[in-house]
Write an enzyme that holds these catalytic residues in place. Sequence first.
Site, mmCIF file in Angstrom:
data_model
loop_
_atom_site.group_PDB
_atom_site.id
_atom_site.type_symbol
_atom_site.label_atom_id
_atom_site.label_comp_id
_atom_site.label_asym_id
_atom_site.label_seq_id
_atom_site.Cartn_x
_atom_site.Cartn_y
_atom_site.Cartn_z
ATOM 1 N N THR A 85 0.832 -1.203 0.000
ATOM 2 C CA THR A 85 0.000 0.000 0.000
ATOM 3 C C THR A 85 0.863 1.247 0.000
ATOM 4 O O THR A 85 0.637 2.178 -0.782
ATOM 5 C CB THR A 85 -0.934 -0.021 1.229
ATOM 6 O OG1 THR A 85 -1.795 -1.153 1.129
ATOM 7 C CG2 THR A 85 -1.759 1.242 1.316
ATOM 8 N N GLN A 191 0.885 -8.938 -6.469
ATOM 9 C CA GLN A 191 0.416 -10.325 -6.605
ATOM 10 C C GLN A 191 1.310 -11.141 -7.538
ATOM 11 O O GLN A 191 1.344 -12.365 -7.445
ATOM 12 C CB GLN A 191 -1.018 -10.346 -7.147
ATOM 13 C CG GLN A 191 -2.060 -9.834 -6.175
ATOM 14 C CD GLN A 191 -2.315 -10.792 -5.016
ATOM 15 O OE1 GLN A 191 -2.011 -11.988 -5.087
ATOM 16 N NE2 GLN A 191 -2.851 -10.272 -3.933
ATOM 17 N N SER A 211 5.207 -6.392 -2.244
ATOM 18 C CA SER A 211 4.824 -6.542 -0.835
ATOM 19 C C SER A 211 5.291 -7.897 -0.339
ATOM 20 O O SER A 211 5.023 -8.927 -0.958
ATOM 21 C CB SER A 211 3.312 -6.414 -0.679
ATOM 22 O OG SER A 211 2.936 -6.716 0.643
ATOM 23 N N HIS A 213 4.529 -9.812 2.280
ATOM 24 C CA HIS A 213 3.665 -10.858 2.844
ATOM 25 C C HIS A 213 2.873 -11.608 1.781
ATOM 26 O O HIS A 213 2.108 -12.511 2.100
ATOM 27 C CB HIS A 213 2.737 -10.288 3.935
ATOM 28 C CG HIS A 213 1.591 -9.467 3.435
ATOM 29 N ND1 HIS A 213 0.323 -9.980 3.287
ATOM 30 C CD2 HIS A 213 1.510 -8.178 3.055
ATOM 31 C CE1 HIS A 213 -0.496 -9.027 2.854
ATOM 32 N NE2 HIS A 213 0.199 -7.924 2.701
ATOM 33 N N THR A 249 13.218 4.842 10.614
ATOM 34 C CA THR A 249 14.089 3.692 10.827
ATOM 35 C C THR A 249 13.503 2.501 10.083
ATOM 36 O O THR A 249 12.346 2.161 10.292
ATOM 37 C CB THR A 249 14.182 3.377 12.331
ATOM 38 O OG1 THR A 249 14.583 4.564 13.015
ATOM 39 C CG2 THR A 249 15.183 2.269 12.591
ATOM 40 N N CYS A 347 -9.320 -6.639 1.822
ATOM 41 C CA CYS A 347 -9.729 -5.419 2.500
ATOM 42 C C CYS A 347 -11.183 -5.087 2.235
ATOM 43 O O CYS A 347 -11.751 -4.191 2.824
ATOM 44 C CB CYS A 347 -8.823 -4.263 2.146
ATOM 45 S SG CYS A 347 -8.179 -4.380 0.513
HETATM 46 C C1 LIG Z 1 -2.553 -6.079 -5.960
HETATM 47 C C2 LIG Z 1 -2.294 -5.588 -4.587
HETATM 48 N N1 LIG Z 1 -1.724 -4.385 -4.414
HETATM 49 C C3 LIG Z 1 -1.448 -3.901 -3.200
HETATM 50 C C4 LIG Z 1 -1.748 -4.603 -2.053
HETATM 51 C C5 LIG Z 1 -1.460 -4.001 -0.725
HETATM 52 O O1 LIG Z 1 -0.296 -4.520 -0.157
HETATM 53 P P1 LIG Z 1 -0.068 -4.481 1.421
HETATM 54 O O2 LIG Z 1 -1.029 -5.439 1.993
HETATM 55 O O3 LIG Z 1 1.340 -4.933 1.597
HETATM 56 O O4 LIG Z 1 -0.275 -3.097 1.876
HETATM 57 C C6 LIG Z 1 -2.357 -5.874 -2.197
HETATM 58 C C7 LIG Z 1 -2.726 -6.697 -1.048
HETATM 59 O O5 LIG Z 1 -3.438 -6.411 -0.156
HETATM 60 C C8 LIG Z 1 -2.631 -6.362 -3.479
HETATM 61 O O6 LIG Z 1 -3.199 -7.548 -3.656
HETATM 62 C C1 LIG Z 2 12.149 11.753 19.076
HETATM 63 C C2 LIG Z 2 12.070 10.856 17.911
HETATM 64 N N1 LIG Z 2 11.082 10.988 17.025
HETATM 65 C C3 LIG Z 2 10.961 10.194 15.956
HETATM 66 C C4 LIG Z 2 11.854 9.187 15.714
HETATM 67 C C5 LIG Z 2 11.669 8.339 14.503
HETATM 68 O O1 LIG Z 2 11.079 7.130 14.835
HETATM 69 P P1 LIG Z 2 11.098 5.869 13.857
HETATM 70 O O2 LIG Z 2 12.486 5.424 13.841
HETATM 71 O O3 LIG Z 2 10.176 4.909 14.525
HETATM 72 O O4 LIG Z 2 10.611 6.318 12.550
HETATM 73 C C6 LIG Z 2 12.901 8.999 16.602
HETATM 74 C C7 LIG Z 2 13.917 7.960 16.414
HETATM 75 O O5 LIG Z 2 14.473 7.702 15.432
HETATM 76 C C8 LIG Z 2 13.019 9.845 17.720
HETATM 77 O O6 LIG Z 2 14.009 9.715 18.582
#
Ligand SMILES: Cc1ncc(COP(=O)(O)O)c(C=O)c1O
Ligand SMILES: Cc1ncc(COP(=O)(O)O)c(C=O)c1O
Lengths: 408, 392
Positions: A85, A191, A211, A213, A249, A347
């Site tokens: 997505t 897919q 994707s 999964h 991250t 979905c």
């Molecule tokens: C064709 C297609 N595109 C996009 C997605 C979305 O991927 P995700 O579930 O990783 O967000 C899916 C599955 O839900 C899908 O079948």
């Molecule tokens: C204060 C703060 N905000 C946002 C982030 C970003 O978070 P994430 O790594 O989950 O995207 C971090 C760490 O990297 C952080 O220390």
Amino acid sequence: MATRIRDNRITSSAMQIYLDYSATTPCHPEVISTVQLVLSEHWGNPSSLHVWGERAAWVLEQARMQVADLIQAPLESIVFTSGGTESNNLALHGVASRFEQPQHLIISGVEHSSISNAAQQLAQGGWQVTCLPVDPQGRVQPLALQRALRSNTVLVSVIYGQSEVGTLQPIPALAEIAHRHGAYFHTDAVQAAGRIRLDVQALGVDLLSLSSHKFYGSQGAGALYVRPGLDLVPLLAGGGQEGNLRSGTPGLPAIAAMGHAAHLAAQNLAAESVRLTALRDRLYGRLADNLLLVPTGDPQQRLPHHLSFWVRWPQTGRRSSQPPLSGKAVVRQMNLAGIAISSGSACHSGKLTPSPVLLAMGLSETAASAGLRITLGRETTEADLDWTAMVLEQVLTRLTESKIPAAV
Amino acid sequence: MPSRPIYLDHQATTPVDPRVLEAMLPYFTDCPGNPSSLSHGYGWEASAAVKYAREQIASAIHAQPEALLFTSGATEANNLAIKGVAEAYFQKGRHLITVQTEHSAVLEPCRYLQSLGFEVTFLPVQPDGLLELSLLEQAIRPETILVSVMAANNEIGVLQPLSEIGAICHRHQVLFHTDAAQALTKVPLDVAAMQIDLMSLTAHKIYGPKGIGALYVRQRQPRVRLAPQVHGGGQERGWRSGTLATPQIVGFAKAVELGLAAAETEQPYLAQLRDQLWRQLRSQEGIHLNGHPTQRLAGCLNISVEGVDGQALLLALQPKVALSSGSACASGKTSPSHVLLALGREPALAAATLRFGLGRLNTPREIDQAAACAIAAIQALRKTPSAQWVPG
Ligand SMILES: Cc1ncc(COP(=O)(O)O)c(C=O)c1O
Ligand SMILES: Cc1ncc(COP(=O)(O)O)c(C=O)c1O
């Protein structure tokens, strides 16, 4: 309930057969070891300069290599995201945000909601969006794209393997038309990945979504192939990770799983697609022997693991004028019998509406509410499918006899 | 195997607690469900796990579960909060307020909005890193739609007065967002009492997995409107589409549970280690503590060192102590930290900075070793001819 899908002995009540591999796939056992290793050992922040950071960065880059290999892409063209997505949204918004003024975008009428809703969002911002028609098999005709192009068409996005009906689109032809016109081309290959061979050069695409999964990696990781040289505006601003295209991250455990799963998929793809195609065709044959099936999607140009149809009526049922059973009702009964199939893409499964994809293919509202999807995978055996065919016949017969109202 | 350096970079990320891993594993192996697949049992199982996790995490910040949506981390949560509010409220006004010491995941979305024509006030901080509340109050205008102030700073650990900020924002009917990535489970967070409207969270700073976070979005008094930034299947009630990562969500909840359960003993323990470290370091001349001495995270000690080259110091320490000079995502960059500059540190001094991030598994012995290593490295660097440092 029993949740071990590998444990599909045929023993009436405890039996569980999972046939919804297009919704999600279980993690490959080898991939789980990788996840476990990353979580317990390689938990560093890939941006850190010390040894933990270096090791995490190495895990990240190895995954990038493995994913790049799956689609024959250069290393630096892979941007990791949180899933299909996000990849789709990044592709559409990332290109669109480069333009100060709204332009023209073309998608197909059988896109996943992550494309169609992202496009709708752009439309609200003033973009012109054309939804290409599809033929009764769900295919976009190259000529239709040719006709839809406008002077300000900047991006064309067409799904590669359709999740609900399994149809494969003629991507190289469509991409070429878009390019001749000077538009970028994106394909949602979520897919298709791991199920058919993917080669971004041969496909001629600029952007391609994946994707994890859907090919035995874990949930929570995806990737976008971005042809080198193409500039995108990121969706997520922040620390500037992923070459500034995707801050945050990186979700290393899921990304490492995706890499490993991509590697396994590349290895097994040829043999597995042959195996699944044979299994699928066999299942179809068995079902068609006793039920009045109307297959949906393209019979030839389709995903190998994918069977989709609606049932006009069990032949044992008498009045063929009666409307078909709702897909939902059938899925529910199958579930009670321990078999997981689906009636549309996941979905939508909470909603009781006719499938927009089937409607786009020209089916009536009732037929479009009757669609069923059986998708096969690694663990699927002949025995599973024989049992499934038998149960489905029973379910349909019983539902017919109990005169459950149609399309409910 | 050569012994590993002592890990003192817990603000960059934390190891995954083995109990978190244990909680996650069944969702990789046994339950392959897509929580959106509600038509079959595999989906139900995943959906139930997500529901329970949502309740646990929400209760940690005194929120209703419906008010919590999962994201891929705090970066996404911050982007969604800031851009989502801007897009939903731009007709009310186009002015946002934030602080110069915020994480780049807040600053960058704000700068992006500037490029779209929004106005953003980046408030300065006092030399101790705390926001001056009167400045905030003065900065609020009729067209201000959002104030974003982080709970705990990732570089200097300074804790902003959330309750006071919440009160000011609500008095002026401006939405209040806080990036609590570094604060969750470490300091009390209460969205009701502190009048917080949006709060960003992430798992990997609290011994949970990377790639999962959450955004709290107030549902009542006021009900915050949020324009989704990722469109698709309409998961998370339409706020954030995309298949939910069930194992990560389960791990996140477990990490929160463990963090809260341990907080009472862990935070004083970390504060003790931190003070122990500071006592040893301050015995040297020319070492400055960055940030408020008490209004800070227990596990964070940030110092600037006179008379040494920052890069050289970090390199000298790296084989024995894994730490950083500031934010992890800025690790590759050589410019001094924007946080330290905002405190008024000279660029040269700001460039010679060490952030010690202490964690659950660190021992007093490790802290002594780290202090000794740091002191030795500082002394050695100050003796090199190029340093020419004279105690002032
Ligand atoms: C064709 C297609 N595109 C996009 C997605 C979305 O991927 P995700 O579930 O990783 O967000 C899916 C599955 O839900 C899908 O079948
Ligand atoms: C204060 C703060 N905000 C946002 C982030 C970003 O978070 P994430 O790594 O989950 O995207 C971090 C760490 O990297 C952080 O220390």
